[in-house]
Structures are given as structure tokens and as C-alpha cells.
Design an enzyme around this catalytic site. Structure first.
Site, mmCIF file in Angstrom:
data_model
loop_
_atom_site.group_PDB
_atom_site.id
_atom_site.type_symbol
_atom_site.label_atom_id
_atom_site.label_comp_id
_atom_site.label_asym_id
_atom_site.label_seq_id
_atom_site.Cartn_x
_atom_site.Cartn_y
_atom_site.Cartn_z
ATOM 1 N N HIS A 5 0.845 -1.190 0.000
ATOM 2 C CA HIS A 5 0.000 0.000 0.000
ATOM 3 C C HIS A 5 0.887 1.248 0.000
ATOM 4 O O HIS A 5 2.110 1.149 0.170
ATOM 5 C CB HIS A 5 -0.925 0.002 1.222
ATOM 6 C CG HIS A 5 -0.195 0.022 2.530
ATOM 7 N ND1 HIS A 5 -0.061 -1.081 3.333
ATOM 8 C CD2 HIS A 5 0.452 1.023 3.169
ATOM 9 C CE1 HIS A 5 0.628 -0.764 4.409
ATOM 10 N NE2 HIS A 5 0.961 0.503 4.325
HETATM 11 P P1 TYD Z 1 -1.466 -2.752 7.556
HETATM 12 O O1 TYD Z 1 -0.979 -1.346 7.685
HETATM 13 O O2 TYD Z 1 -2.212 -3.106 6.288
HETATM 14 O O3 TYD Z 1 -0.279 -3.782 7.735
HETATM 15 P P2 TYD Z 1 1.131 -3.909 6.937
HETATM 16 O O4 TYD Z 1 1.286 -2.749 6.037
HETATM 17 O O5 TYD Z 1 2.150 -3.936 8.003
HETATM 18 O O6 TYD Z 1 1.106 -5.207 6.191
HETATM 19 O O7 TYD Z 1 -2.383 -3.070 8.823
HETATM 20 C C1 TYD Z 1 -2.899 -4.352 9.075
HETATM 21 C C2 TYD Z 1 -4.132 -4.194 9.943
HETATM 22 O O8 TYD Z 1 -3.793 -3.595 11.187
HETATM 23 C C3 TYD Z 1 -5.220 -3.350 9.314
HETATM 24 O O9 TYD Z 1 -6.473 -3.948 9.582
HETATM 25 C C4 TYD Z 1 -5.136 -2.035 10.053
HETATM 26 C C5 TYD Z 1 -4.581 -2.422 11.403
HETATM 27 N N1 TYD Z 1 -3.710 -1.378 11.974
HETATM 28 C C6 TYD Z 1 -4.154 -0.647 13.063
HETATM 29 O O10 TYD Z 1 -5.273 -0.853 13.574
HETATM 30 N N2 TYD Z 1 -3.335 0.305 13.587
HETATM 31 C C7 TYD Z 1 -2.096 0.563 13.060
HETATM 32 O O11 TYD Z 1 -1.357 1.439 13.567
HETATM 33 C C8 TYD Z 1 -1.667 -0.196 11.915
HETATM 34 C C9 TYD Z 1 -0.327 0.056 11.286
HETATM 35 C C10 TYD Z 1 -2.510 -1.148 11.420
#
Ligand code: TYD
Length: 134
Positions: free
Chosen positions: A52
Site C-alpha cells: 500500500h
Molecule cells: P497494515 O498497515 O495493512 O499492515 P502492513 O502494512 O504492516 O502489512 O495493517 C494491518 C491491519 O492492522 C489493518 O487492519 C489495520 C490495522 N492497523 C491498526 O489498527 N493500527 C495501526 O497502527 C496499523 C499500522 C494497522
């Protein structure tokens, strides 16, 4: 925003025979105030994270333990960083797509973020990302 703006930042190291110490102050060692810290751990072999971009968020990604690869993409070109030192971090600007993979066993990926979590700041679809940056 270009991938060339995304650089490795080296943090201070206090070397000591008892073990090294590093520290990070917001708006000093990194160019923003830290509003949130999150970390990835217990990552299974072969897992891929990221996938993303963000509209407004600035982030620093640090390999606190172990190693992993971060590939950044500005819509025109890509660059891969292998992070494996806890005294340095990769600064990722808004408008940069990132993929994180090749996690070593026991690795910990810590992220310093300029804003609290909000899903509205995410661009999770690559076609939407291309429209955002082009
Ligand atoms: P995501 O940012 O997509 O993970 P990565 O980029 O590390 O693979 O986040 C995964 C899930 O966690 C998504 O449902 C959102 C949640 N999340 C939070 O609730 N708070 C946060 O600070 C972060 C980074 C993610």
C-alpha cells in the site's frame, strides 16, 4: 514524490562494552514528530506485508531485530533496501508504495509514524496509487 527522496537515516550509537545504545528523537534525528509506533513480529516465513501507499503519512522503518527487504515504488521506478541494522531506518514519504518481504526468522519491523492510524490515509489498490501519483 520520488523514491530518491527515501533515504536511510543513521541514528546515534553509544558504543559500550556492555552493549550498544541508540536513540531517536522526533523532529531531531528524524524530520517529523512521532505520533505512533507499531511493529511487526512473529512474521511467518514467506509472508509479505505492506502492499500500500499513504496519502499524508511519513514513516521510518527499522529492522529492530533480524532482517527483511523493503521495496519502494513511486509509480515510475522501484528500489529495494535490505534492512538489517537497528541503528538505521528507511524514511518513506507519502505517495510511495511499499512492499515488505524476505523476513528472517525472529525479525522485528518497527515503524515510526507521523500520524495516528486512519484507514482513510491508505491507498491499497495499485491502480488507485498510479492515478494518485501520475
Ligand atoms: P497494515 O498497515 O495493512 O499492515 P502492513 O502494512 O504492516 O502489512 O495493517 C494491518 C491491519 O492492522 C489493518 O487492519 C489495520 C490495522 N492497523 C491498526 O489498527 N493500527 C495501526 O497502527 C496499523 C499500522 C494497522
Amino acid at each position: 514524490m520520488s523514491i530518491h527522496n527515501c533515504q536511510i537515516i543513521k541514528f546515534p550509537i553509544i558504543s559500550d562494552p556492555r552493549g550498544n545504545l541508540s536513540f531517536i528523537e522526533g523532529n531531531n534525528h528524524i524530520p517529523f514528530a512521532i505520533k505512533r509506533v507499531y511493529y511487526l513480529y512473529d512474521v511467518p516465513g514467506g509472508a509479505e506485508r505492506g502492499g500500500h501507499a499513504h496519502k499524508e503519512l511519513h514513516q521510518i522503518i527499522i529492522a529492530m531485530s533480524g532482517s527483511f527487504d523493503v521495496t519502494i515504488d513511486d509509480g515510475y521506478s522501484k528500489k529495494k533496501f535490505h534492512l538489517n541494522r537497528s541503528y538505521q531506518g528507511l524514511y518513506i514519504f507519502p505517495g510511495i508504495w511499499r512492499d515488505i518481504d524476505n523476513f528472517s526468522g525472529g525479525s522485528v519491523c518497527m515503524v515510526l509514524a507521523s500520524e495516528v492510524y486512519t484507514e482513510e490515509d491508505y491507498i491499497r489498490n495499485y491502480d488507485d496509487f498510479k492515478k494518485f501519483v501520475l
